[in-house]
Scaffold this motif. Structure first.
Motif, PDB file in Angstrom:
ATOM      1  N   ARG A 180      -2.359   1.847   6.905  1.00  0.00           N
ATOM      2  CA  ARG A 180      -1.809   0.910   5.913  1.00  0.00           C
ATOM      3  C   ARG A 180      -2.225  -0.530   6.260  1.00  0.00           C
ATOM      4  NH1 ARG A 180       2.815   2.829   5.624  1.00  0.00           N
ATOM      5  NH2 ARG A 180       2.822   3.650   3.503  1.00  0.00           N
TER       6      ARG A 180
ATOM      7  N   LEU B  15      -5.910  -1.056   5.388  1.00  0.00           N
ATOM      8  CA  LEU B  15      -6.100  -1.190   3.943  1.00  0.00           C
ATOM      9  C   LEU B  15      -5.590  -2.539   3.438  1.00  0.00           C
ATOM     10  CD1 LEU B  15      -5.113   2.422   2.807  1.00  0.00           C
ATOM     11  CD2 LEU B  15      -7.413   1.431   2.879  1.00  0.00           C
ATOM     12  N   GLN B  16      -4.483  -2.983   4.014  1.00  0.00           N
ATOM     13  CA  GLN B  16      -3.969  -4.309   3.638  1.00  0.00           C
ATOM     14  C   GLN B  16      -4.980  -5.400   4.002  1.00  0.00           C
ATOM     15  OE1 GLN B  16      -0.297  -3.968   5.892  1.00  0.00           O
ATOM     16  NE2 GLN B  16       0.925  -4.007   4.010  1.00  0.00           N
TER      17      GLN B  16
ATOM     18  N   ILE C 171       0.868  -1.182   0.000  1.00  0.00           N
ATOM     19  CA  ILE C 171       0.000   0.000   0.000  1.00  0.00           C
ATOM     20  C   ILE C 171       0.903   1.230   0.000  1.00  0.00           C
ATOM     21  CG2 ILE C 171      -1.795   1.277   1.227  1.00  0.00           C
ATOM     22  CD1 ILE C 171      -2.824  -1.350   0.236  1.00  0.00           C
TER      23      ILE C 171
ATOM     24  N   GLN D  19      -7.936  -5.431   1.583  1.00  0.00           N
ATOM     25  CA  GLN D  19      -7.635  -6.033   0.286  1.00  0.00           C
ATOM     26  C   GLN D  19      -7.393  -7.539   0.402  1.00  0.00           C
ATOM     27  OE1 GLN D  19      -4.847  -4.046  -2.279  1.00  0.00           O
ATOM     28  NE2 GLN D  19      -5.416  -2.005  -1.539  1.00  0.00           N
TER      29      GLN D  19
END
Length: 637
Positions: free
Chosen positions: A382, A385-386, A246, A389
């Motif tokens: 981060r 968001l990881q 990211i 996903q």
């Protein structure tokens, strides 16, 4: 029912007051906030299961806490395993009964209470303030699901609501308080004769026949534990997420989009107001005319605060010059709030209509919203968001693992190859668990299950949390094995010698007691028997900082019955270190009543003791009326 419980508690209260020893075992650490499910039950409480995983986790946490408390002095052989297991199991049953009572009675914790409790936990703080990033890191490191953790916090708060009423329900008379004070500050005159374990060791001789007979009688003590090693496939959302890149630009964009969610302290405004009440629509013109007059006075330079004191119908704030202090959104009337948040510092609004009437609002000050800086949050953003996903791939892979391990039950190798995952092998472990991943009671229970050991199949999918799963199968199994006598002879001799020493010490202490009761002099008797005599003198119920008296001796001394003037009391006991001791109580000196300065604090102590006694009696009442079934063999596995 409450009165019956209180009546029953009286005996407990007396015991607590006399003993003044309250021991609280915290059986559950942070990891206790996980929840498990399994098939085999250690106990059933009104239809609810206490699982082997629940029991093993509680038992292991108990041992760990004991080790942490005692440090280098921890010796597992000093604690009776069977007794400890019973205590742990009873605590789990009582906790389940309490949970059921909370649900039945409708006790609930408000969301703001949960947030407040978590934010005040030091483990989640940095520089004295709650850190959301640290909160996530600690829960992840403990493999704890945040939702489950917060649910347990809610349960704890609800439990406090229920029990706090009991703790505050005690009513203490002055006579009870005086007796409590005299007992608490009571002192006892002590002398004792010590029978040191070291004096007896050399005199104990063991024959081969005794050794062999002891071995035959206690064979179960001398076995190598059953061990197993497993192959396993592990899928962890956190591990999968770390493989996703990211960029800083994406993190910054997300930060700006979600800026409001990172607000530590929302904007607040400090305002004054002048309220003209409006009872009905007919009164509106008069109210507006009055406000117009006030506006003209303000324009002429009159002070807003003085006008508020003179004209405002809000009696509460008028005395303070209309001051409402600082407030945020969703506190005031909607129309009032919108007007206040549009003003600049020092400005006065036009008349604002609320459900109370018409207001003039003056804005005195603004506290800007405090938003966490990107630099503080970027690692957490981060990671989030990881995770987002990686979630889809995680659930798809878990679904495939579940299906393939079931379709190919005799091996995990082709499953790992098909999914592109590593097939790992654990070290050998016992039923007490291993290190790292296999410190989980849930995994250990599955590793030793019939499905894995006896049937040799892949296990079902094991959910350690919502984002962490494992499938395993047996790699190697070593059954429990009887150890030959020659291999354990020294260990056996030590145990047998200790038992014979303890028996001899207790027999000698009983003989010593008889001689003392017959009028023997303690000092001369000790000299004749080559034992240690010590005149301790006055002993307080609670040890001081410089007090070196063995705590077990102090405890036993204050358990002894009160002696009459001129009389003596005697008691023998085997200490935890193996020494024997004969206690001689020569007098009891009651303490003083509380001073005026200490009376309130003493009253609080006694009310707390009384409340805890009521709580204990209430739990006994719950237990007596509950349908509890215990499967003891399941707890012993």
């Amino acid at each position: 029912m409450l009165q019956q419980i209180r009546d029953r508690a009286q005996g407990i209260v007396i015991w607590i007051i006399v003993g003044l020893i309250i021991v609280t075992f915290a059986l559950f650490g942070l990891s206790s906030y996980l929840t498990d499910t399994t098939v085999v039950n250690v106990a059933t409480v009104n239809g609810a299961d206490v699982t082997p995983n629940d029991f093993q986790r509680a038992y292991q946490n108990y041992q760990q806490r004991l080790q942490q408390a005692l440090g280098d002095k921890y010796r597992p052989e000093l604690f009776q395993e069977e007794k400890v297991k019973i205590e742990v199991l009873n605590s789990l049953i009582n906790q389940e009964l309490l949970n059921q009572e909370l649900d039945r009675s409708g006790y609930r914790a408000a969301p703001e209470q949960i947030v407040n409790r978590i934010s005040r936990m030091e483990v989640f703080q940095e520089d004295g303030k709650f850190s959301a990033e640290r909160y996530k890191q600690i829960l992840n490191s403990q493999r704890i699901n945040s939702l489950a953790f917060e649910q347990q916090i809610a349960r704890d708060l609800a439990e406090q609501q229920l029990t706090s009423g009991m703790l505050l329900s005690g009513f203490i008379t002055n006579d009870e308080l005086d007796r409590f004070s005299r007992l608490q500050s009571q002192k006892r005159e002590l002398e004792y004769i010590l029978l040191p374990r070291s004096h007896y060791l050399d005199s104990i001789e063991l024959t081969q026949d005794e050794v062999e007979a002891y071995y035959d009688k206690h064979k179960t003590r001398f076995t190598t534990p059953e061990k197993v090693s497993v192959e396993y496939i592990e899928i962890n959302l956190d591990d999968m997420s770390r493989e996703i890149e990211i960029s800083d630009e994406v993190v910054a964009e997300y930060y700006e989009q979600q800026r409001d969610t990172f607000t530590r302290q929302p904007e607040q405004r400090k305002a004054r107001h002048i309220l003209i009440n409006v009872e009905n629509t007919e009164a509106e013109p008069a109210a507006l005319a009055k406000l117009k007059t006030i506006q003209e006075k303000l324009a002429a330079g009159d002070d807003f605060s003085q006008l508020a004191k003179e004209y405002s119908d809000d009696i509460g704030s008028a005395r303070q010059g209309g001051d409402l202090g600082f407030f945020g959104h969703d506190v005031m009337d909607k129309a009032f709030e919108e007007a206040a948040f549009k003003l600049k510092k020092g400005e006065v609004s036009e008349p604002v209509r609320s459900r109370f009437g018409y207001h003039l609002i003056k804005l005195d000050d603004i506290k800007e919203a405090q938003v966490a800086k990107l630099e503080e949050l970027k690692d957490g953003i981060r990671h989030d968001l990881q995770i987002q996903q990686a979630e889809q791939a995680f659930y798809e892979t878990v679904d495939k693992l579940n299906n393939l391990s079931y379709e190919m039950p005799d091996s995990l190798a082709p499953v790992a190859e098909s999914l592109g995952l590593e097939l790992k092998t654990s070290v050998m472990m016992t039923r007490d668990g291993g290190a790292g991943l296999f410190s989980s009671a849930k995994l250990v229970a599955v590793a030793f299950s019939e499905e894995v050991l006896a049937e040799g199949r892949n296990s079902q999918l094991i959910e350690l949390s919502d984002t962490h799963v494992v499938v395993l199968r047996m790699a190697e199994h070593i059954p429990a094995k009887q150890q030959p006598l020659n291999d354990v002879v020294e260990q056996l001799k030590n145990q047998l010698r200790d038992e014979k020493v303890a028996t001899k010490i207790m027999a000698d202490s009983v003989a010593t007691l008889e001689q003392l009761r017959a009028g023997g002099n303690a000092e001369k008797l000790a000299q004749r028997l080559n034992l240690e005599w010590k005149s301790v003198g006055s002993v307080a119920r609670v040890a001081g900082e410089a007090d070196t008296l063995n705590p077990q001796i102090r405890f036993e001394l204050f358990r002894m019955p009160r002696v009459a003037n001129g009389q003596k009391g005697y008691h023998n006991v085997l200490l935890a270190n193996g020494d024997g001791v004969v206690l001689i109580l020569s007098s009891v000196i009651d303490g003083n009543t509380f001073t005026k300065e200490n009376k309130l604090n003493g009253q609080r102590q006694l009310i707390s003791i009384y409340g805890k006694a009521v709580q204990s009696a209430w739990m006994v009442e719950l237990r007596e009326h509950a349908d509890v079934t215990i499967n003891k063999p399941a707890a012993d596995e």
